[in-house]
Design a protein around this motif. Structure first.
Motif, PDB file in Angstrom:
ATOM      1  N   GLU A 128       0.833  -0.985  -0.220  1.00 18.99           N
ATOM      2  CA  GLU A 128       0.023  -0.418   0.018  1.00 18.99           C
ATOM      3  C   GLU A 128       0.999   0.715  -0.253  1.00 18.99           C
ATOM      4  O   GLU A 128       2.143   1.024   0.166  1.00 18.99           O
ATOM      5  CB  GLU A 128      -0.902  -0.368   1.101  1.00 18.99           C
ATOM      6  N   ILE A 129       0.144   2.515  -0.215  1.00 17.59           N
ATOM      7  CA  ILE A 129       1.232   3.533  -0.538  1.00 17.59           C
ATOM      8  C   ILE A 129       0.996   4.077   0.637  1.00 17.59           C
ATOM      9  O   ILE A 129      -0.047   4.380   1.254  1.00 17.59           O
ATOM     10  CB  ILE A 129       0.603   4.099  -1.360  1.00 17.59           C
ATOM     11  N   VAL A 130       2.258   4.533   1.252  1.00 19.36           N
ATOM     12  CA  VAL A 130       2.466   5.284   3.017  1.00 19.36           C
ATOM     13  C   VAL A 130       2.183   6.973   2.240  1.00 19.36           C
ATOM     14  O   VAL A 130       2.133   7.856   3.285  1.00 19.36           O
ATOM     15  CB  VAL A 130       3.516   5.364   3.063  1.00 19.36           C
ATOM     16  N   LEU A 139       6.793   6.324  -0.897  1.00 18.03           N
ATOM     17  CA  LEU A 139       6.928   5.987  -0.346  1.00 18.03           C
ATOM     18  C   LEU A 139       5.805   4.503   0.224  1.00 18.03           C
ATOM     19  O   LEU A 139       4.716   4.207   0.235  1.00 18.03           O
ATOM     20  CB  LEU A 139       7.421   5.823   1.048  1.00 18.03           C
ATOM     21  N   LEU A 140       6.025   2.823   0.001  1.00 13.13           N
ATOM     22  CA  LEU A 140       4.757   1.763   0.115  1.00 13.13           C
ATOM     23  C   LEU A 140       5.849   0.523   1.235  1.00 13.13           C
ATOM     24  O   LEU A 140       6.486   0.972   2.307  1.00 13.13           O
ATOM     25  CB  LEU A 140       5.931   0.704  -1.371  1.00 13.13           C
ATOM     26  N   LYS A 141       4.312   0.623   1.438  1.00  9.44           N
ATOM     27  CA  LYS A 141       4.101  -0.541   2.994  1.00  9.44           C
ATOM     28  C   LYS A 141       4.366  -2.388   2.735  1.00  9.44           C
ATOM     29  O   LYS A 141       2.793  -1.985   2.212  1.00  9.44           O
ATOM     30  CB  LYS A 141       3.881  -0.355   4.090  1.00  9.44           C
ATOM     31  N   PHE A 142       5.016  -3.209   2.719  1.00 16.54           N
ATOM     32  CA  PHE A 142       4.073  -4.268   2.794  1.00 16.54           C
ATOM     33  C   PHE A 142       4.155  -5.332   4.228  1.00 16.54           C
ATOM     34  O   PHE A 142       5.470  -4.941   4.551  1.00 16.54           O
ATOM     35  CB  PHE A 142       4.659  -5.253   1.547  1.00 16.54           C
ATOM     36  N   LYS A 143       3.862  -6.373   4.252  1.00 22.19           N
ATOM     37  CA  LYS A 143       3.835  -6.892   5.518  1.00 22.19           C
ATOM     38  C   LYS A 143       5.081  -8.041   5.745  1.00 22.19           C
ATOM     39  O   LYS A 143       4.679  -8.797   4.121  1.00 22.19           O
ATOM     40  CB  LYS A 143       3.147  -7.661   5.626  1.00 22.19           C
ATOM     41  N   PRO A 144       5.802  -7.714   6.523  1.00 23.86           N
ATOM     42  CA  PRO A 144       7.157  -8.732   5.809  1.00 23.86           C
ATOM     43  C   PRO A 144       7.434 -10.044   5.930  1.00 23.86           C
ATOM     44  O   PRO A 144       5.706 -10.392   6.770  1.00 23.86           O
ATOM     45  CB  PRO A 144       8.213  -8.520   6.951  1.00 23.86           C
ATOM     46  N   PRO A 145       7.429 -10.919   5.024  1.00 26.25           N
ATOM     47  CA  PRO A 145       7.178 -12.383   5.603  1.00 26.25           C
ATOM     48  C   PRO A 145       7.791 -12.854   6.670  1.00 26.25           C
ATOM     49  O   PRO A 145       8.664 -12.082   7.481  1.00 26.25           O
ATOM     50  CB  PRO A 145       7.666 -13.217   3.831  1.00 26.25           C
ATOM     51  N   GLU A 146       7.992 -14.272   7.213  1.00 25.48           N
ATOM     52  CA  GLU A 146       8.402 -14.916   7.958  1.00 25.48           C
ATOM     53  C   GLU A 146      10.146 -14.755   7.723  1.00 25.48           C
ATOM     54  O   GLU A 146      11.076 -14.514   9.117  1.00 25.48           O
ATOM     55  CB  GLU A 146       8.417 -16.359   7.966  1.00 25.48           C
ATOM     56  N   LYS A 147      10.502 -14.447   6.637  1.00 26.95           N
ATOM     57  CA  LYS A 147      11.760 -14.945   6.245  1.00 26.95           C
ATOM     58  C   LYS A 147      12.567 -13.610   6.205  1.00 26.95           C
ATOM     59  O   LYS A 147      11.967 -12.426   6.110  1.00 26.95           O
ATOM     60  CB  LYS A 147      12.363 -15.336   4.696  1.00 26.95           C
ATOM     61  N   GLN A 207       9.455  12.797   5.365  1.00 26.17           N
ATOM     62  CA  GLN A 207       8.356  13.670   5.603  1.00 26.17           C
ATOM     63  C   GLN A 207       7.112  12.611   4.865  1.00 26.17           C
ATOM     64  O   GLN A 207       6.217  12.838   5.440  1.00 26.17           O
ATOM     65  CB  GLN A 207       8.236  14.652   4.745  1.00 26.17           C
ATOM     66  N   LEU A 208       7.369  12.093   4.331  1.00 23.85           N
ATOM     67  CA  LEU A 208       6.049  10.963   3.660  1.00 23.85           C
ATOM     68  C   LEU A 208       6.212  10.224   4.475  1.00 23.85           C
ATOM     69  O   LEU A 208       4.238   9.394   4.990  1.00 23.85           O
ATOM     70  CB  LEU A 208       7.122  10.005   2.200  1.00 23.85           C
ATOM     71  N   ARG A 209       7.225   9.235   5.850  1.00 22.20           N
ATOM     72  CA  ARG A 209       7.400   8.500   6.479  1.00 22.20           C
ATOM     73  C   ARG A 209       6.319   8.816   7.331  1.00 22.20           C
ATOM     74  O   ARG A 209       5.372   8.136   8.177  1.00 22.20           O
ATOM     75  CB  ARG A 209       8.424   7.989   6.806  1.00 22.20           C
ATOM     76  N   GLN A 210       6.829  10.018   8.077  1.00 23.91           N
ATOM     77  CA  GLN A 210       5.628  10.925   9.157  1.00 23.91           C
ATOM     78  C   GLN A 210       4.640  11.442   8.801  1.00 23.91           C
ATOM     79  O   GLN A 210       3.901  11.621  10.235  1.00 23.91           O
ATOM     80  CB  GLN A 210       6.864  12.058   9.359  1.00 23.91           C
ATOM     81  N   PHE A 211       4.349  12.018   7.777  1.00 31.86           N
ATOM     82  CA  PHE A 211       3.309  12.756   7.168  1.00 31.86           C
ATOM     83  C   PHE A 211       2.193  12.388   6.168  1.00 31.86           C
ATOM     84  O   PHE A 211       1.148  12.994   5.818  1.00 31.86           O
ATOM     85  CB  PHE A 211       3.822  14.151   6.822  1.00 31.86           C
ATOM     86  N   GLY A 212       2.987  12.134   5.302  1.00 31.09           N
ATOM     87  CA  GLY A 212       2.329  11.128   4.471  1.00 31.09           C
ATOM     88  C   GLY A 212       2.538  11.966   2.944  1.00 31.09           C
ATOM     89  O   GLY A 212       1.601  11.748   2.340  1.00 31.09           O
ATOM     90  N   GLU A 213       3.779  13.104   2.804  1.00 27.32           N
ATOM     91  CA  GLU A 213       3.241  13.635   2.270  1.00 27.32           C
ATOM     92  C   GLU A 213       4.300  15.165   2.700  1.00 27.32           C
ATOM     93  O   GLU A 213       5.105  14.748   3.317  1.00 27.32           O
ATOM     94  CB  GLU A 213       1.979  14.932   2.263  1.00 27.32           C
ATOM     95  N   ALA A 214       4.389  15.235   2.000  1.00 27.86           N
ATOM     96  CA  ALA A 214       6.164  16.102   0.991  1.00 27.86           C
ATOM     97  C   ALA A 214       5.810  17.947   1.892  1.00 27.86           C
ATOM     98  O   ALA A 214       4.765  18.540   1.180  1.00 27.86           O
ATOM     99  CB  ALA A 214       6.758  16.355   0.036  1.00 27.86           C
ATOM    100  N   ARG A 215       6.144  18.187   2.915  1.00 29.33           N
ATOM    101  CA  ARG A 215       5.993  19.648   3.354  1.00 29.33           C
ATOM    102  C   ARG A 215       7.182  20.247   3.279  1.00 29.33           C
ATOM    103  O   ARG A 215       8.397  20.424   4.001  1.00 29.33           O
ATOM    104  CB  ARG A 215       5.963  19.077   5.067  1.00 29.33           C
TER     105      ARG A 215
END
Length: 500
Positions: free
Chosen positions: A149-151, A161-169, A275-283
Motif C-alpha cells: 500500500e502507498i504510505v 514510499l510503499l509498505k508491505f507486510k514482511p514475510p517470515e523470512k 516526510q512521507l513516512r512522518q506525514f504521508g506527504e512532502a512539506r
C-alpha cells in the motif's frame, strides 16, 4: 629465395604476428581496474536481495477506436471469423464485448523497481511507477509476491514510499549514502527490473552531477550505467553498497539505454522520504517570491562580480519575504548559510528548509550586501517559487505618438494607452508601443504593452527620464541598461538592453 611479392607477404605476416603479440602482452598487463572494479560482484551480492520488482495493475476504459478494440466487419460465413474471434478474445482477456463494439474496461499491468529501506517492509520507488494503480504488489528477489500500500508520494520529486507486510523470512534493507560526496567518474551500480526481466545488475560511472532536465527541484546524478524501461524506482549504489540515487529517467531516442540515465540524489530522497513516512506527504518551505536568472548583462548592470544568485522579480503580498524587507530587484546570494550560485539553487534550498524556521537571507541591493531574517512559511500545492513570467501580450494595432529610446518606441502611460493595452492601475511607468527594428528587444521578449517601470533601479514616468538615465549610464561606461519591466497584468521581470 622468395620473390618480391612473397617477401612483402612475409613481412606483413611478421608485422601482424608481432602486433598480435604486442596486443596480447598489453592485454595481459592491463590492470584489473581497466575492466571495472572487482568488487562490483561483492556489492551486487550484498544488496540485490533488497531490490524488489513492483507490479501494478489498473482498470482502463477501452475506446472503440483503439487498436485491438474493434472487431472488423466480415462477410457472413467468412473463413477468417474463427481466427478473429480467438484473436479479440485474447486481446480482451476473455469473452465479452459485442462484436465490432467497445470491449469495456480492461486490466493493464506494468512493472517497475524499488528497494527496501526498512526490514519492517518500507520500500522506496518512483511516483510514476505506482501512479493511478488500483493494485500494487512487491515481488522479492526470491519471487515472493506480497501486496503493498502507498504510505505517501511526492509528484514534484517523483518519489513514493510503499509498505508491505514482511514475510517470515528475514528481509535485507539498504541504507542511503551521501550523494554530495559523489565524484564525477566514480563507479556506480544500478540494479532493477528492466523490461520485466527481474533483478538485473549494470555498472558504469557518474557522468555528471546537478543535471537539470526541466523540473523545479532537478539536481539529477547522470550515469552511463545501463538504465532501461522497468528500472524506474530502482537504486543506484556506490561501491560501498550505499544508495546514492533513485533511477528515474533516461534520455533515449529509441526507448532503450544509450548511456544517459538520471537518478534523484540520495540527499534529496532522504528528506522527502522522511516526510512521507512522518506525514504521508512532502512539506516544503516557502519564501513567497518570483525569481529570474542573473545573466552576465544583469550582473554587470548591478555591479555583481561574478554573476551569481537569484534575482527577485516580484514579491507575494502574503508571503514571508515581504515582512522581512526583501524587495524586488534584490539578488539573493546566500540562504540559511548556503550559497545561491544560480537561480535554480534557491527553490531547492528553500524547499528543504523546515517550515517556521527563521533563516538569514543575504541579498545584494544596489551593489551592497544586506542580511534579512525570514521566517519560512509552507509551500502549498498551488504555490511555488515562480520564475518571472515571459508571456508576450498581443501587440496593439493602433498607432500612437511616441519617442525613441533604447531602440524602442515609448510613450507616457496615459489613460488611453492604459485602456488600449489593458494595463492594471497598479502598474506605473513608460509603455512600449513598438519594438520594430530592435532585435535586442525581440530577443528579450519585450513587446508592445510592456511597461518600463525603472531604469537602473530608478523609477521613470516619461521618456525623458529614460533618456536621462541612459545618458548617465553611457557616461559611467556601462554597456547595458537594467530595466524593470512589467507586463499589463503587473508581473515584473528584469531585462537588459544595450545602451550603445
Amino acid at each position: 629465395m622468395p620473390g618480391p611479392f612473397e617477401l612483402t607477404i612475409s613481412r606483413v605476416r611478421a608485422f601482424a604476428v608481432a602486433g598480435a603479440l604486442a596486443l596480447a602482452s598489453t592485454s595481459l598487463a592491463a590492470p584489473a581496474f581497466a575492466r571495472g572494479p572487482e568488487n562490483i560482484a561483492d556489492v551486487a551480492e550484498k544488496v540485490i536481495d533488497a531490490v524488489v520488482n513492483i507490479s501494478t495493475s489498473q482498470n482502463v476504459a477501452a475506446r472503440g477506436g483503439e487498436r485491438g478494440g474493434v472487431m472488423p466487419q466480415l462477410p457472413p460465413d467468412s473463413p477468417f471469423q474463427d481466427f478473429f474471434d480467438e484473436f479479440f478474445k485474447n486481446r480482451r482477456g476473455g469473452e465479452g464485448g459485442p462484436r465490432g463494439g467497445n470491449s469495456g474496461p480492461r486490466r493493464v499491468n506494468s512493472l517497475g523497481s524499488g528497494f527496501i529501506i526498512d526490514t519492517a517492509g518500507m520500500v522506496v520507488t518512483n511516483n510514476h511507477v505506482i501512479a493511478d494503480a488500483d493494485e500494487i504488489n512487491i515481488i522479492l528477489n526470491d519471487g515472493t509476491k506480497i501486496p503493498a500500500e502507498i504510505v505517501g508520494r511526492d509528484k514534484k520529486t517523483d518519489l513514493a514510499l510503499l509498505k508491505f507486510k514482511p514475510p517470515e523470512k528475514p528481509l535485507v534493507a539498504v541504507k542511503f549514502g551521501n550523494s554530495d560526496s559523489v565524484r564525477i567518474g566514480e563507479w556506480v551500480v544500478a540494479i532493477g527490473n528492466p523490461f520485466s526481466l527481474g533483478g538485473t545488475v549494470t555498472a558504469g560511472i557518474v557522468s555528471a552531477r546537478n543535471r537539470d532536465i526541466g523540473g523545479q527541484y532537478d539536481a539529477y546524478i547522470q550515469t552511463d550505467a545501463a538504465i532501461n524501461r522497468g528500472n524506474s524506482g530502482g537504486p543506484l549504489f556506490n561501491l560501498n553498497g550505499d544508495v546514492i540515487g533513485v533511477n528515474t529517467a533516461i534520455f533515449s531516442p529509441t526507448g532503450g539505454s544509450v548511456g544517459i540515465g538520471f537518478a534523484v540524489p540520495s540527499n534529496i530522497v532522504t528528506g522527502v522520504i522522511d516526510q512521507l513516512r512522518q506525514f504521508g506527504e512532502a512539506r516544503r518551505g516557502w519564501l513567497g517570491v518570483r525569481i529570474q536568472e542573473v545573466t552576465d548583462e544583469i550582473a554587470e548592470s548591478l555591479s555583481i562580480k561574478p554573476a551569481r544568485g537569484a534575482l527577485i522579480a516580484g514579491i507575494d503580498d502574503k508571503g514571508p519575504a515581504k515582512p522581512a524587507g526583501i524587495e524586488s530587484g534584490d539578488v539573493i546570494v546566500k540562504f540559511d548559510g548556503k550559497d545561491i550560485k544560480t537561480m535554480k539553487d534557491l527553490p531547492r534550498v528553500v524547499a528543504d528548509t523546515p517550515i517556521g524556521k527563521e533563516v538569514d537571507v543575504v541579498v545584494i541591493r544596489k551593489g551592497k550586501e544586506q542580511t534579512r531574517k525570514v521566517t519560512l512559511g509552507r509551500l502549498e500545492d498551488d504555490e511555488k517559487a515562480k520564475e518571472a513570467s515571459l508571456k508576450v501580450p498581443a501587440p496593439a494595432e493602433e498607432k500612437t505618438v511616441s519617442q525613441k529610446a533604447l531602440g524602442l518606441d515609448l510613450a507616457a502611460l496615459s489613460p488611453a494607452l492604459r485602456s488600449r493595452y489593458k494595463v492594471k492601475d497598479s502598474v506605473k511607468g513608460v509603455v512600449i508601443t513598438s519594438i520594430e527594428g530592435s532585435r535586442d528587444a525581440a530577443d528579450k521578449r519585450l513587446s508592445a504593452g510592456d511597461v518600463i517601470m525603472e531604469v537602473a533601479q530608478e523609477a521613470v514616468t516619461n521618456v525623458a527620464d529614460i533618456k536621462k538615465r541612459v545618458d548617465q549610464l553611457k557616461k559611467d561606461g556601462k554597456k547595458s541598461a537594467l530595466l524593470t519591466v512589467s507586463n499589463p497584468d503587473g508581473e515584473v521581470r528584469f531585462v537588459t538592453l544595450s545602451v550603445q
